[in-house]
Each structure stands twice: as structure tokens, then as C-alpha cells.
Design a protein around this motif. Sequence first.
Motif, PDB file in Angstrom:
ATOM      1  N   SER A   1      32.305  54.985  49.770  1.00 30.83           N
ATOM      2  CA  SER A   1      31.872  54.743  48.397  1.00 30.83           C
ATOM      3  C   SER A   1      31.292  53.339  48.307  1.00 30.83           C
ATOM      4  O   SER A   1      31.833  52.403  48.887  1.00 30.83           O
ATOM      5  N   THR A   2      30.210  53.212  47.564  1.00 30.99           N
ATOM      6  CA  THR A   2      29.576  51.899  47.401  1.00 30.99           C
ATOM      7  C   THR A   2      29.365  51.618  45.913  1.00 30.99           C
ATOM      8  O   THR A   2      28.243  51.430  45.460  1.00 30.99           O
ATOM      9  N   GLY A   3      30.471  51.643  45.175  1.00 29.84           N
ATOM     10  CA  GLY A   3      30.400  51.380  43.747  1.00 29.84           C
ATOM     11  C   GLY A   3      30.374  52.629  42.891  1.00 29.84           C
ATOM     12  O   GLY A   3      30.259  52.536  41.670  1.00 29.84           O
ATOM     13  N   GLN A   4      30.511  53.808  43.479  1.00 30.44           N
ATOM     14  CA  GLN A   4      30.477  55.048  42.701  1.00 30.44           C
ATOM     15  C   GLN A   4      31.763  55.231  41.892  1.00 30.44           C
ATOM     16  O   GLN A   4      32.814  54.687  42.227  1.00 30.44           O
ATOM     17  N   ALA A   5      31.647  56.032  40.849  1.00 29.26           N
ATOM     18  CA  ALA A   5      32.775  56.434  40.014  1.00 29.26           C
ATOM     19  C   ALA A   5      32.490  57.840  39.509  1.00 29.26           C
ATOM     20  O   ALA A   5      31.357  58.315  39.566  1.00 29.26           O
TER      21      ALA A   5
END
Length: 112
Positions: A34-38
Amino acid sequence: MRNLFSDLPVGRLPAEIIERLLDRPGLRVERIVSTGQASPPGVWYDQTEHEWVLLLQGAAELTIELPDGLQTIHLAAGDSVELPAHCRHRIEATRAEPPTLWLALFWPADAP
């Protein structure tokens, strides 16, 4: 042989990277980057399988729906959480730098 820390992206990606590392009857193992996902607003995961996740790198914030209300947990490297089948949960945030690296195990709800 595979190193889970190899090939990690630099910078934010439009979506998470989900790779199946092992897929056997009754067991699936995934590497998730994950690279900043939500989770999108209002979206909850409600899986038919049990899941156990270990955060290897980065940080994340999860909200879990419990019988007595919502619980938000903050995960750092080395933290793990078990999510029983149909335990509604959502990802509130993940760290982009360094990328958040998860190891996730899934198994059937009817397994002993």
C-alpha cells in the motif's frame, strides 16, 4: 526463493499491489503493498474467509466493527491482527513512504 522486501515501489501508486505468494486448498498467502491507499468512504470489507495480517513495514489504521461498536487500531511494523470471517473492517489510512507492506493469510471460515 523470494524476498518480500524486493521490488517495492517508490512514491504513491494509484492502487495497491496484491500478489498471491501461495495458493493451496484451504490456505492463501498474499503480499500487499500500500502506498497511501484507504478504503473508499462508506466501503467495508465483509469477507467469507478468516484473515490474519502482519504489517512488515510502514503503518496503517484500521477500523473494525465489533459487537459493542467500532474500534480503530493503529498498526506499526511487527503488529498483526486476526479478522474472523464476516468481521466488517476498513482501512482508514496507510503510509506511502516507506510503502506499507502486509503479509496476509486467508483460510476458510469452516476450517477447524
